[in-house]
Design a protein around this motif. Structure first.
Motif, PDB file in Angstrom:
ATOM      1  N   GLY A 173       0.897  -1.312  -0.067  1.00 52.06           N
ATOM      2  CA  GLY A 173       0.016  -0.140  -0.115  1.00 52.06           C
ATOM      3  C   GLY A 173       1.009   1.225  -0.009  1.00 52.06           C
ATOM      4  O   GLY A 173       0.688   2.080  -0.647  1.00 52.06           O
ATOM      5  N   PHE A 174       1.806   1.264   0.746  1.00 54.22           N
ATOM      6  CA  PHE A 174       2.594   2.468   1.028  1.00 54.22           C
ATOM      7  C   PHE A 174       3.470   2.729  -0.120  1.00 54.22           C
ATOM      8  O   PHE A 174       3.872   3.655  -0.731  1.00 54.22           O
ATOM      9  CB  PHE A 174       3.571   2.328   2.130  1.00 54.22           C
ATOM     10  CG  PHE A 174       4.209   3.441   2.627  1.00 54.22           C
ATOM     11  CD1 PHE A 174       3.312   4.530   3.216  1.00 54.22           C
ATOM     12  CD2 PHE A 174       5.336   3.984   2.494  1.00 54.22           C
ATOM     13  CE1 PHE A 174       3.809   5.752   3.863  1.00 54.22           C
ATOM     14  CE2 PHE A 174       5.954   4.936   2.972  1.00 54.22           C
ATOM     15  CZ  PHE A 174       5.026   6.039   3.793  1.00 54.22           C
ATOM     16  N   LEU A 175       4.159   1.763  -0.784  1.00 53.43           N
ATOM     17  CA  LEU A 175       5.292   1.799  -1.734  1.00 53.43           C
ATOM     18  C   LEU A 175       4.255   1.668  -2.845  1.00 53.43           C
ATOM     19  O   LEU A 175       5.232   2.032  -4.214  1.00 53.43           O
ATOM     20  CB  LEU A 175       6.229   0.826  -1.742  1.00 53.43           C
ATOM     21  CG  LEU A 175       7.163   0.955  -0.448  1.00 53.43           C
ATOM     22  CD1 LEU A 175       8.316  -0.238  -0.211  1.00 53.43           C
ATOM     23  CD2 LEU A 175       7.748   2.235  -0.128  1.00 53.43           C
ATOM     24  N   GLY A 176       3.370   0.971  -3.189  1.00 56.55           N
ATOM     25  CA  GLY A 176       2.588   0.714  -4.408  1.00 56.55           C
ATOM     26  C   GLY A 176       2.567   1.754  -5.294  1.00 56.55           C
ATOM     27  O   GLY A 176       2.864   1.526  -6.545  1.00 56.55           O
ATOM     28  N   SER A 177       2.246   3.006  -5.155  1.00 58.93           N
ATOM     29  CA  SER A 177       1.922   3.855  -6.024  1.00 58.93           C
ATOM     30  C   SER A 177       3.157   4.409  -6.653  1.00 58.93           C
ATOM     31  O   SER A 177       3.174   4.841  -7.810  1.00 58.93           O
ATOM     32  CB  SER A 177       1.304   5.216  -5.319  1.00 58.93           C
ATOM     33  OG  SER A 177       2.027   5.745  -4.429  1.00 58.93           O
ATOM     34  N   ASN A 178       4.316   4.162  -6.126  1.00 62.36           N
ATOM     35  CA  ASN A 178       5.717   4.378  -6.889  1.00 62.36           C
ATOM     36  C   ASN A 178       6.329   3.468  -7.611  1.00 62.36           C
ATOM     37  O   ASN A 178       6.958   3.614  -8.286  1.00 62.36           O
ATOM     38  CB  ASN A 178       6.833   4.894  -5.689  1.00 62.36           C
ATOM     39  CG  ASN A 178       6.747   6.417  -5.351  1.00 62.36           C
ATOM     40  OD1 ASN A 178       5.879   6.989  -5.944  1.00 62.36           O
ATOM     41  ND2 ASN A 178       7.699   6.821  -4.428  1.00 62.36           N
ATOM     42  N   ILE A 179       5.523   2.165  -7.501  1.00 65.64           N
ATOM     43  CA  ILE A 179       6.097   1.005  -8.266  1.00 65.64           C
ATOM     44  C   ILE A 179       5.224   0.912  -9.318  1.00 65.64           C
ATOM     45  O   ILE A 179       5.577   0.587 -10.403  1.00 65.64           O
ATOM     46  CB  ILE A 179       5.976  -0.424  -7.196  1.00 65.64           C
ATOM     47  CG1 ILE A 179       6.865  -0.188  -6.401  1.00 65.64           C
ATOM     48  CG2 ILE A 179       6.530  -1.407  -8.245  1.00 65.64           C
ATOM     49  CD1 ILE A 179       6.683  -1.305  -5.277  1.00 65.64           C
ATOM     50  N   THR A 180       3.786   0.955  -9.159  1.00 71.33           N
ATOM     51  CA  THR A 180       3.080   0.886 -10.314  1.00 71.33           C
ATOM     52  C   THR A 180       3.107   1.808 -11.440  1.00 71.33           C
ATOM     53  O   THR A 180       2.722   1.625 -12.603  1.00 71.33           O
ATOM     54  CB  THR A 180       1.567   0.648 -10.003  1.00 71.33           C
ATOM     55  OG1 THR A 180       1.339   1.951  -9.098  1.00 71.33           O
ATOM     56  CG2 THR A 180       1.256  -0.359  -9.278  1.00 71.33           C
ATOM     57  N   LYS A 181       3.681   2.824 -11.026  1.00 72.31           N
ATOM     58  CA  LYS A 181       4.050   3.751 -12.185  1.00 72.31           C
ATOM     59  C   LYS A 181       5.037   3.473 -13.187  1.00 72.31           C
ATOM     60  O   LYS A 181       4.944   3.919 -14.310  1.00 72.31           O
ATOM     61  CB  LYS A 181       4.656   5.159 -11.448  1.00 72.31           C
ATOM     62  CG  LYS A 181       3.452   6.074 -10.971  1.00 72.31           C
ATOM     63  CD  LYS A 181       4.139   7.505 -10.517  1.00 72.31           C
ATOM     64  CE  LYS A 181       3.932   7.931  -9.317  1.00 72.31           C
ATOM     65  NZ  LYS A 181       4.918   8.814  -8.710  1.00 72.31           N
TER      66      LYS A 181
END
Ligand SMILES: Nc1ncnc2c1ncn2[C@@H]1O[C@H](COP(=O)(O)OP(=O)(O)OP(=O)(O)O)[C@@H](O)[C@H]1O
Ligand SMILES: [Mg+2]
Lengths: 269, 434
Positions: free
Chosen positions: B371-379
């Protein structure tokens, strides 16, 4: 009144005498619970068989939420006396997640908001932990969708972070959605109706009824208001005050409560 | 500067410079202990020991089999494979002209460890795209002995687009060091996506230096995943030199056990209408420690430019520690700039909530990390890399150890991105890859 209630319990349950193969019982025996060395639950007995519907009412601060959290194994609470059993086995030594895996579900009075955790991801992780990994993603997603429609939840809410920015009502509905997905054996619903508008109370009650029926869930619903009971038919009502059950009976005692308030019971107890 | 001068300048600066040159961070940096660098020989170049091609190739094979990633170039201790594409050149530092060293973005005088890497890189990788060309490359760096120093120089000409992925791994058996310099030059209207994964093992100190310059309407999008290595020291910067230039930098850190990370990134808006983004997120558990430093400067004349720096940390254990230090200097009035930093330990109430839903501590941590890191990975555009990095993160949350090349996570990842399109794309491709 207490004696009368005990009799009433015995006659309706009748489970004690029958050979129980598939049924489960959540049993609370002479439970005493402390928080920070202050005794909050002061000797409670309660027995919920699957499929049964119990209601717990009581004034603010009487210990209802604490009882629910103690059943779920909240680490800040200490059971000082008594026991909590599922099918005759004590669960006091079990951690919270192990109790959840046994089939106990607690709907929080104030669900926490966790930034970044997507709501669907959360349900998936939870469902995976309790019922095993999701095999068919599409089916899983469409079940979430269908259940949220049944709860009249706004579209797109599933895409948000866990409970974040959810309105009070949306939070309650999101909890019931989880209950539906997790299929618990016992569900403690801590004020599923507070903060809901009149229509939403009906929707939530109907959904809870349905989910409980699907899964044979034993229900303990904590509430302050009788409105929700227009749509749900409890078999047992327990009145709690200052950490004790002071009165029990069938739904008829709600009428007394409505008319005379808690005073009536406190005096009697 | 000729090569010999360059070399002695590099050696001199490495000996002379302090570990942290910047006045701003003098009190906030992580020291690289002697054991990781004391064996480096500056007198001879034959310092790599025997080439270990077999170990390097079997590591490469492991990554290919488990993660489905193929590499166009493999660089190991005393080993460089033959590039699979003519755009990738291997240059001998010793035979480069004066101009090459004069044009380098990292001068040895800039930084002690830039000097070290300058002094110790014999073979330099250069990727040059001509006007309008478009290429995707994957490069693996794997340290099988005690040291590996590399430099990647990317030159992306007008209108060209380069997608580059770097995998940094190591299976060093003793204290070792892996150093990398990335120098990137983006011309007008050109684009580059750089994804750098640090997945070195616990014997390795990681020195990551990256610097990019972006000209008018060019774009440099960078993802850095700092997951491996006992100690990581990263120093990066992007200069937006042309009007309308753009950079978007997403950094993730996952620290476990006693890992130490010191990550510093500067973004500079030096031109009109430029846009700079830096989003750093760190999750730390056990006794790991991280210093996150992000600095945005907006230079005089960079009117109507925008700059955003966000640093966020999540502590999974109260024994972990994070310092996040965002900074900003603004010389121009007509700009929009924000910086923010927030770190928080996961609170007891949230953990109780997650465990009441059946999750044990590890399962809860997995969800929190996703949840925390996801947005920076899925980009990251290449879904294969999204799954590879997520799988490494998952394995590390569960097993704590770093440097592992796990199987792709079997668990279904319903990665939510807040962006419906991305979500659906990932879900669909999930079926393709598993
Ligand atoms: N962790 C705690 N530490 C100290 N006191 C606590 C703690 N949790 C609950 N209490 C106290 O125990 C009492 C019972 O609280 P509880 O939340 O169980 O009441 P409740 O019956 O659910 O009330 P309400 O109807 O307002 O929700 C209150 O006086 C509360 O302040
Ligand atoms: Mg309460």
């Amino acid at each position: 009144m207490k004696r009368m209630v005990r009799d009433c319990l015995r006659s309706t349950t009748s489970i004690d005498d029958v050979d129980l193969v598939d049924s489960m019982i959540l049993e609370i025996k002479n439970l005493h619970v402390c928080a920070e060395d202050k005794e909050i639950i002061k000797g409670i007995d309660l027995k919920i068989a699957d499929g049964e519907f119990h209601v717990l009412m009581g004034p603010n601060g009487s210990g209802k939420t604490t009882l629910g959290k103690a059943i779920m194994g909240y680490p800040k609470l200490k059971v000082t006396q008594g026991d909590i059993l599922v099918d005759g086995k004590s669960i006091l030594e079990l951690k919270t997640d192990e109790r959840a895996k046994l089939g106990i579900f607690l709907q929080f009075q104030n669900p926490v908001e966790i930034d970044g955790i997507g709501f669907v991801n959360f349900i998936n992780a939870s469902h995976g932990a309790i019922n095993g990994p999701t095999k068919d993603v599409k089916k899983f997603l469409s079940e979430i969708k269908e259940r949220s429609q049944r709860l009249h939840m706004k579209d797109g809410i599933q895409k948000r972070s866990l409970n974040q920015g959810f309105s009070g009502g949306e939070k309650k509905k999101a909890e019931i959605l989880q209950m539906g997905m997790l299929r618990p054996k016992f569900a403690i619903l801590d004020e599923p109706d507070s903060g809901l508008d009149i229509d939403a109370i009906k929707v939530v009650a109907e959904n809870v009824n349905e989910i409980a029926k699907e899964n044979g869930t034993g229900l303990l619903v904590i509430t302050h208001y009788s409105r929700i009971l227009n749509y749900m038919k409890p078999q047992f009502v327990h009145i709690m005050s200052s950490g004790k059950i002071i009165a029990e009976g069938d739904s008829s005692i709600i009428k007394t409560l409505e008319e005379k308030g808690y005073e009536a019971f406190v005096n009697e107890g | 500067m000729e090569y010999n001068d360059f070399l002695s300048d590099a050696k001199g600066n490495y000996k002379k410079l302090p570990e942290e040159k910047s006045e701003l961070y003098k009190k906030n940096y992580i020291h690289i202990p002697e054991e990781y660098v004391e064996f480096i020989d500056f007198e001879s170049n034959a310092n790599y020991g025997a080439s270990d091609e077999f170990a390097i190739r079997s590591y490469e094979k492991g990554v290919a089999e488990r993660m489905g990633i193929r590499f166009d170039l493999v660089v190991g201790s005393n080993f460089v494979s033959v590039p699979k594409n003519m755009h990738i050149e291997i240059l001998e530092a010793g035979s480069m002209e004066k101009e090459f060293f004069d044009n380098k973005l990292f001068k040895s005088v800039d930084d002690k460890f830039a000097a070290l890497i300058n002094a110790k890189t014999e073979k330099i990788i250069r990727i040059k795209l001509g006007e309008g060309e478009k290429e995707n490359f994957n490069i693996m760096f794997v340290n099988t002995s005690r040291q590996l120093f590399s430099q990647v120089i990317c030159e992306v000409a007008e209108g060209a687009e380069l997608n580059l992925f770097e995998w940094h791994g190591s299976d060093a058996q003793r204290s070792s060091v892996q150093g990398i310099i990335n120098e990137t030059k983006i011309e007008e209207m050109a684009k580059m996506n750089l994804v750098v994964l640090h997945n070195e093992n616990e014997n390795t100190a990681v020195l990551d230096m990256h610097r990019g310059t972006v000209k008018s309407h060019g774009s440099l999008v960078q993802h850095f995943a700092y997951i491996g290595g006992r100690i990581t020291r990263a120093r990066g910067s992007v200069d937006l030199n042309g009007s309308g230039a753009h950079t978007d930098n997403a950094e993730i850190v996952l620290g476990t056990l006693d890992q130490k990370m010191d990550i510093c990134t500067d973004i500079v808006n030096a031109a009109k209408g430029s846009l700079a983004l830096l989003d750093s997120k760190a999750v730390l558990s056990d006794t790991s420690r991280c210093i996150l430093k992000g600095f945005a400067s907006i230079k005089d004349g960079a009117i109507a430019s925008r700059s955003f720096v966000h640093e966020r940390g999540l502590l999974l254990d109260n024994t972990a520690k994070i310092d996040s230090i965002p900074g900003m200097s603004v010389d121009e009035y007509d700009v929009k700039a924000t910086h923010s930093s927030a770190t928080a330990p996961i609170d007891e109430e949230s953990l109780f909530y997650l465990s009441s839903r059946g999750m044990n501590k590890t399962q809860a941590n997995l969800l929190l990390v996703d949840g925390f890191l996801g947005s920076n990975i899925t980009k990251i555009k290449d879904t294969r890399l999204v799954y590879a990095i997520s799988s490494i993160l998952h394995d590390k949350v569960i097993n704590k150890k770093c440097g592992i090349v796990p199987e792709l996570s079997k668990e279904i990842m319903l990665i939510e991105t807040g962006n419906e399109e991305d979500g659906e794309r990932l879900l669909e491709e999930h079926y393709k890859y598993r």
